[in-house]
Design an enzyme around this catalytic site. Structure first.
Site, PDB file in Angstrom:
ATOM      1  CB  CYS A   1      -0.938   0.006   1.207  1.00  0.00           C
ATOM      2  SG  CYS A   1      -1.987  -1.441   1.266  1.00  0.00           S
TER       3      CYS A   1
ATOM      4  CG  HIS B   1      -2.856   2.983   3.881  1.00  0.00           C
ATOM      5  ND1 HIS B   1      -3.650   2.929   2.760  1.00  0.00           N
ATOM      6  CD2 HIS B   1      -2.639   1.695   4.251  1.00  0.00           C
ATOM      7  CE1 HIS B   1      -3.889   1.670   2.470  1.00  0.00           C
ATOM      8  NE2 HIS B   1      -3.301   0.894   3.360  1.00  0.00           N
TER       9      HIS B   1
ATOM     10  CG  ASN C   1      -6.532  -0.865   2.741  1.00  0.00           C
ATOM     11  OD1 ASN C   1      -6.039  -0.269   1.795  1.00  0.00           O
ATOM     12  ND2 ASN C   1      -5.807  -1.549   3.613  1.00  0.00           N
TER      13      ASN C   1
HETATM   14  N1  COA Z   1     -16.032 -10.317  11.416  1.00  0.00           N
HETATM   15  C1  COA Z   1     -16.151 -10.844  12.647  1.00  0.00           C
HETATM   16  N2  COA Z   1     -15.114 -11.310  13.340  1.00  0.00           N
HETATM   17  C2  COA Z   1     -13.895 -11.268  12.760  1.00  0.00           C
HETATM   18  C3  COA Z   1     -13.710 -10.744  11.485  1.00  0.00           C
HETATM   19  C4  COA Z   1     -14.835 -10.258  10.786  1.00  0.00           C
HETATM   20  N3  COA Z   1     -14.756  -9.749   9.561  1.00  0.00           N
HETATM   21  N4  COA Z   1     -12.399 -10.827  11.166  1.00  0.00           N
HETATM   22  C5  COA Z   1     -11.789 -11.373  12.225  1.00  0.00           C
HETATM   23  N5  COA Z   1     -12.684 -11.644  13.184  1.00  0.00           N
HETATM   24  C6  COA Z   1     -12.466 -12.248  14.501  1.00  0.00           C
HETATM   25  C7  COA Z   1     -11.214 -13.072  14.545  1.00  0.00           C
HETATM   26  O1  COA Z   1     -11.460 -14.369  14.032  1.00  0.00           O
HETATM   27  C8  COA Z   1     -10.921 -13.098  16.032  1.00  0.00           C
HETATM   28  O2  COA Z   1     -11.753 -14.064  16.633  1.00  0.00           O
HETATM   29  P1  COA Z   1     -11.192 -15.015  17.804  1.00  0.00           P
HETATM   30  O3  COA Z   1     -10.786 -14.066  18.904  1.00  0.00           O
HETATM   31  O4  COA Z   1     -12.370 -15.854  18.103  1.00  0.00           O
HETATM   32  O5  COA Z   1     -10.031 -15.716  17.186  1.00  0.00           O
HETATM   33  C9  COA Z   1     -11.416 -11.730  16.507  1.00  0.00           C
HETATM   34  O6  COA Z   1     -12.271 -11.232  15.458  1.00  0.00           O
HETATM   35  C10 COA Z   1     -10.295 -10.738  16.765  1.00  0.00           C
HETATM   36  O7  COA Z   1      -9.395 -10.800  15.689  1.00  0.00           O
HETATM   37  P2  COA Z   1      -8.151  -9.840  15.623  1.00  0.00           P
HETATM   38  O8  COA Z   1      -7.409 -10.109  14.355  1.00  0.00           O
HETATM   39  O9  COA Z   1      -7.378  -9.890  16.903  1.00  0.00           O
HETATM   40  O10 COA Z   1      -8.900  -8.435  15.558  1.00  0.00           O
HETATM   41  P3  COA Z   1      -8.282  -6.995  15.509  1.00  0.00           P
HETATM   42  O11 COA Z   1      -8.841  -6.166  16.568  1.00  0.00           O
HETATM   43  O12 COA Z   1      -6.790  -7.027  15.360  1.00  0.00           O
HETATM   44  O13 COA Z   1      -8.880  -6.435  14.142  1.00  0.00           O
HETATM   45  C11 COA Z   1      -8.148  -6.067  11.897  1.00  0.00           C
HETATM   46  C12 COA Z   1      -8.573  -7.086  12.936  1.00  0.00           C
HETATM   47  C13 COA Z   1      -7.742  -6.815  10.643  1.00  0.00           C
HETATM   48  C14 COA Z   1      -9.298  -5.152  11.601  1.00  0.00           C
HETATM   49  C15 COA Z   1      -6.961  -5.247  12.462  1.00  0.00           C
HETATM   50  O14 COA Z   1      -6.001  -6.114  13.005  1.00  0.00           O
HETATM   51  C16 COA Z   1      -6.325  -4.407  11.413  1.00  0.00           C
HETATM   52  O15 COA Z   1      -6.919  -3.490  10.874  1.00  0.00           O
HETATM   53  N6  COA Z   1      -5.041  -4.657  11.120  1.00  0.00           N
HETATM   54  C17 COA Z   1      -4.333  -3.919  10.139  1.00  0.00           C
HETATM   55  C18 COA Z   1      -4.628  -4.517   8.808  1.00  0.00           C
HETATM   56  C19 COA Z   1      -4.260  -3.602   7.709  1.00  0.00           C
HETATM   57  O16 COA Z   1      -4.291  -2.413   7.833  1.00  0.00           O
HETATM   58  N7  COA Z   1      -3.896  -4.209   6.604  1.00  0.00           N
HETATM   59  C20 COA Z   1      -3.608  -3.534   5.435  1.00  0.00           C
HETATM   60  C21 COA Z   1      -2.235  -3.042   5.493  1.00  0.00           C
HETATM   61  S1  COA Z   1      -1.944  -2.202   4.032  1.00  0.00           S
END
Ligand code: COA
Length: 330
Positions: free
Chosen positions: A117, A257, A287
């Protein structure tokens, strides 16, 4: 000794194109086990655009054409086209030469920049450097993605985050009042497994096994990305402001971003900047990877928020891991 670059540059025009089809969080509830509430509270995203058959080069061309028209230039006056993308139509030929052809930019070089990105900030920095060195006069920089084609629509960890779109800027040499203050690019390849599209090329050529394993789709360790960005980004942005010899207060607009509202709010809190200084559109577009900052910049220029003389910081992070920032005035 000063690290401030002080290169005179002009942002002559901007453009944007997003596909018509809107996919809301409620629509996604029917696709994977998720809820509007989860997506909204964890990311800030409400909806995203999805291409229906349009290629990345189609989106890039439309955004690029608008930017050239906005700049009041003819396509022949462009001497370089840089397209930041992680979802090119094909690995080769690149998207940029196709855009060059569609535009009729007969005097332009054209290549893609792939840096996750952060490709947007890498491409912007290269445009500024080429202009500052005297090598190029008018550069068309585009960020364009059709990520919906390489997203695993059965993986709720990724499919709720991304959207399709393209944004563009025409950057030009000359003394129009604008100035590049700082451009900093970083990478940490030890984190290269955080975001990847594993198969289809040299390391994992396409096979029945790679298809069965769904290795031709984006895979991401979302939580690792989240922690990494929260760790490196705030102090990195302090450093870039210092190089630009500007305090956080002197930056009029923060264009992050558009990945996650919680990351944006965290940085603003840490730098004690009000939310109103950030341009946010992730609620509408999700995103859009290398396109996201261009879409945000264009929207804020067109609705009159960003004005001539304003100081703007653009920053991004992504696969690699890579990150970077530029600070310039208009
Ligand atoms: N809907 C419902 N639950 C979801 C889900 C969705 N779409 N996606 C993941 N979960 C669940 C997971 O399975 C996990 O469940 P568990 O605790 O039973 O295992 C729980 O939600 C928490 O997951 P986690 O990954 O710890 O959540 P988080 O608070 O870190 O949020 C993101 C997840 C992806 C939103 C966050 O980590 C994020 O934005 N990261 C940066 C990603 C990014 O910017 N990527 C692009 C870079 S260019």
């Amino acid at each position: 000794m000063s690290d401030r670059l002080g290169i005179p540059v002009r942002i002559l025009g901007t453009g944007k194109y997003v596909p018509e089809r809107v996919l809301s969080n409620f629509d996604l509830e029917k696709v994977v086990d998720t809820t509007d509430e989860w997506i909204t509270t964890r990311t800030g995203i409400k909806e995203r655009r999805i291409s229906e058959g349009e290629l990345t080069s189609d989106l890039a061309y439309k955004a690029g054409l608008e930017a050239i028209e906005d700049a009041g230039l003819k396509a022949e006056e462009i001497d370089m086209i840089l397209v930041a993308t992680n979802s090119p139509d094909t690995i080769f030929p690149g998207v940029a030469p196709k855009v060059q052809n569609l535009l009729g930019a007969v005097n332009a070089g054209a290549c893609d920049i792939q840096a996750g990105c952060t490709g947007c900030v890498y491409a912007l920095s290269m445009a500024f450097a080429g202009i500052g060195s005297g090598m190029w006069k008018n550069v068309l920089v585009i960020g364009a993605e059709v990520l919906s084609r390489i997203i695993d629509w059965s993986d709720r960890n990724t499919c709720v985050l991304f959207g399709d779109g393209a944004g563009a800027m025409v950057i030009s040499a000359g003394k129009g009042g604008g100035c590049l203050f700082a451009a900093e690019l970083r990478a940490d390849g030890s984190k290269s497994d955080f975001i990847k599209l594993p198969a289809g090329l040299v390391e994992r050529p396409a096979s029945h096994e790679t298809v069965d394993n769904r290795e031709h789709f984006v895979q991401m360790k979302g939580n690792e990305v989240f922690k990494f960005v929260n760790k490196v980004l705030p102090s990195f942005l302090d450093e870039v402001c210092e190089k630009a010899q500007l305090s956080s207060e002197e930056i009029d607009w923060w264009i992050f971003h558009q990945a996650n509202m919680r990351i944006i709010e965290g940085v603003l809190k840490r730098t004690k900047q009000p939310k109103e200084k950030a341009v946010i559109n992730l609620d509408k577009y999700g995103n859009t990877s290398a396109a996201s900052v261009f879409l945000a910049f264009h929207d804020a220029i067109k609705d009159g928020r960003i004005k001539k003389g304003d100081k703007v910081l653009i920053t991004s992070f992504g696969a690699g891991m890579t990150y970077g920032a530029v600070i310039f005035s208009l």
